[in-house]
Structure formats: structure tokens, C-alpha cells
Design an enzyme around this catalytic site. Structure first.
Site, short mmCIF file in Angstrom:
data_model
loop_
_atom_site.label_atom_id
_atom_site.label_comp_id
_atom_site.label_asym_id
_atom_site.label_seq_id
_atom_site.Cartn_x
_atom_site.Cartn_y
_atom_site.Cartn_z
N HIS A 71 0.82 -1.22 0.00
CA HIS A 71 0.00 0.00 0.00
C HIS A 71 0.85 1.27 0.00
O HIS A 71 0.32 2.37 -0.16
CB HIS A 71 -0.99 0.00 1.17
CG HIS A 71 -0.42 0.35 2.49
ND1 HIS A 71 -0.02 -0.59 3.42
CD2 HIS A 71 -0.19 1.55 3.08
CE1 HIS A 71 0.42 0.01 4.50
NE2 HIS A 71 0.33 1.32 4.32
N ASP A 119 -0.02 -7.59 1.47
CA ASP A 119 0.41 -6.19 1.50
C ASP A 119 1.94 -6.14 1.61
O ASP A 119 2.49 -5.86 2.68
CB ASP A 119 -0.26 -5.47 2.67
CG ASP A 119 -0.03 -3.96 2.66
OD1 ASP A 119 0.49 -3.46 1.65
OD2 ASP A 119 -0.39 -3.31 3.66
N GLY A 211 2.66 6.71 8.84
CA GLY A 211 4.05 7.00 8.52
C GLY A 211 4.97 5.84 8.85
O GLY A 211 6.08 5.74 8.33
N SER A 213 3.99 2.80 8.17
CA SER A 213 3.63 1.80 7.17
C SER A 213 4.85 1.31 6.42
O SER A 213 5.74 2.10 6.06
CB SER A 213 2.63 2.39 6.17
OG SER A 213 1.37 2.55 6.75
N GLY A 214 4.89 0.02 6.17
CA GLY A 214 5.98 -0.56 5.40
C GLY A 214 7.20 -0.89 6.22
O GLY A 214 8.08 -1.64 5.78
#
Length: 266
Positions: A71, A119, A211, A213-214
Site C-alpha cells: 500500500h 500487502d 508514517g 507503514s511498510g
């Protein structure tokens, strides 16, 4: 013999999951991380037109590959990776910025369905990263590896310090104990929104936030090495620290085959 010894020492120094600067542990609340203690943590930046800015976290898997969340990648976007980063407001001399040359989002990732899973995305760097005491790869856990309930792991990133708050300038870390699937799938937790290819962690005082994320869920194995066990995927719409709504991560050990085949063929 001397040349071989030097090569072995270099390989050992750059081995995965082994920071030169040990991380702070036994920490309950989110704090500034010890500088460079999570040397695989990267900042993923996106081109905003006239400048690049942080959009997500990610983890270095080897000198040429980074893993992040699906995402985090928008079609047509231009991305670059910053390695060796700690304080985003200071040029510390350790940073290396490398453009993304190829991006591979998992073919079954559906941006309209976070809870459907998959994801995950891989980024191939345009040139190999310089590995040193501040930039090292994290380890990929063995296929199917699952840490037990309440296992102490750490989320790291430059995400918001609290719901609606500012982005962190210094890399943050927070202790997020693993929540096993049986617990996390209960109806008053995440119910059917979590799958076995995900892992939940936290859900009490601290969690990942916008922020982050990942970025990685870092778990130390019995071998003493640190593994990128999860990739921050989603959290509660009611706020970043919501009871019974732990942060949900993509479980990296569910995607070993895709990671290996993608890296090997590119």
C-alpha cells in the site's frame, strides 16, 4: 589465507540481523531509538514534484533489495530510499540516498482490500547500498516461522508520535508483544479482518502509526539475530493506540517463496 580472513571478517560484519550498535530493549513505551541500532530500517521517499519526502518505512534485505508494504506504492510514483538515516532534520553524514530502479508489488495485493492480505512489495535499488556499521540487512525469517503469543518484538519508524500528531524526526522504537492469531481473530479484536498470513502485535499502550507503514516488526530469534518478522500494514481507525486493536503486519515468513523468486529473477 590473509585475504580469505579479511573477506570472512567483512562478511561477518555485514551479516544480516546483527547491529553494530545494540538496540535498547526492556522498553515499554515508544522512545527515540539508539542511533543506527536498527541498521536495516530505511525511509522510503516519494517525489512530490519539486521535492522528495518520507512516505513509508521499509527494511533492507541485502545490498540491492528493500521490502516494504504494497500500500506504500502508488502507480506511476517515483521513489527513492534513504539508508543510514536517524534524525531526518540533520545531515549526519551516514545517509545514502538511492533511487528505486524496479518495484514489484505482490500480484495478489488489492489496494481496495487491506484485510485481504498480500500487502508486500520489493524494491530493487538502482545501485548496491554501501554496507557498513550503520547500514546492514535484516534477516528474513524461515518459511512458516511464527513467534509465540506475547513474544517481545519492536516496531520502528518515523511515523506520527500519536494520532493526528507530528511525524517523528528521530527514529522511534516501541515494544510490541506478539498477539497470537487465535486471540487477534476474536470478534472484539480484529475478527475476520486478520488472516494467517498476517501477524498482530501490541494493542495496548503502543502501536504503529501513520508514517510507520511498510516498516519492520523486529523480532530477535533464539540465534541472537534480528528478523524482519512483519511489515506494518494497518491499524485501528479509532487511533494508533486502541485496546484490542493491535497493529497488523504482513507476516514475512508467509512470503518467502515470492521474495526469493522475485529477487532471483531480477
Amino acid at each position: 589465507m590473509e585475504a580469505l580472513l579479511i573477506l570472512l571478517l567483512v562478511a561477518s560484519a555485514n551479516a544480516c540481523g546483527s547491529p553494530s550498535y545494540p538496540a535498547y530493549t526492556r522498553v515499554v513505551n515508544g522512545i527515540d531509538a539508539r542511533p543506527y541500532s536498527w541498521p536495516w530500517q530505511i525511509s522510503l521517499e516519494v517525489d512530490r514534484g519539486s521535492y522528495y519526502s518520507h512516505t513509508c518505512g521499509g527494511s533492507l534485505l541485502d545490498s540491492e533489495w528493500v521490502v516494504t508494504a504494497g500500500h506504500c506504492i502508488q502507480s506511476g510514483g517515483s521513489y527513492r530510499v534513504v539508508l543510514g538515516e536517524y534524525d531526518t532534520t540533520v545531515d549526519e553524514g551516514s545517509e545514502e540516498t538511492i533511487a528505486a530502479s524496479k518495484i514489484f508489488v505482490h500480484p495478489q495485493w488489492n489496494p481496495s482490500c487491506l484485510s485481504c492480505g498480500n500487502d508486500i512489495a520489493l524494491i530493487k535499488l538502482s545501485k548496491p547500498a554501501t554496507l557498513n556499521d550503520k547500514v546492514k540487512p535484516g534477516c528474513v525469517p524461515p518459511f512458516g516461522d511464527i513467534f509465540e503469543n506475547d513474544y517481545p518484538c519492536y516496531v520502528t519508524g518515523w511515523g506520527r508520535l500519536y494520532s493526528g500528531g507530528p511525524l517523528a524526526t528521530k527514529l522511534q522504537q516501541a515494544l510490541l508483544p506478539v498477539v497470537d492469531h487465535q486471540t487477534c481473530k476474536q470478534s472484539d479484536w480484529w475478527g475476520n479482518s486478520v488472516r494467517t498470513t498476517m501477524v498482530c502485535a501490541g494493542g495496548y499502550e503502543k502501536s504503529g502509526c501513520n508514517g510507520d507503514s511498510g516498516g519492520p516488526l523486529n523480532c530477535q530469534g533464539a540465534d541472537g539475530l534480528w528478523y524482519v518478522y512483519g511489515i506494518v500494514s494497518f491499524g485501528s481507525i479509532w487511533g494508533c493506540n486502541t485496546l484490542k486493536k493491535p497493529t497488523v503486519f504482513t507476516r514475512v515468513s508467509a512470503f518467502n517463496s515470492w521474495i526469493d523468486s522475485t529477487m532471483a529473477s531480477n
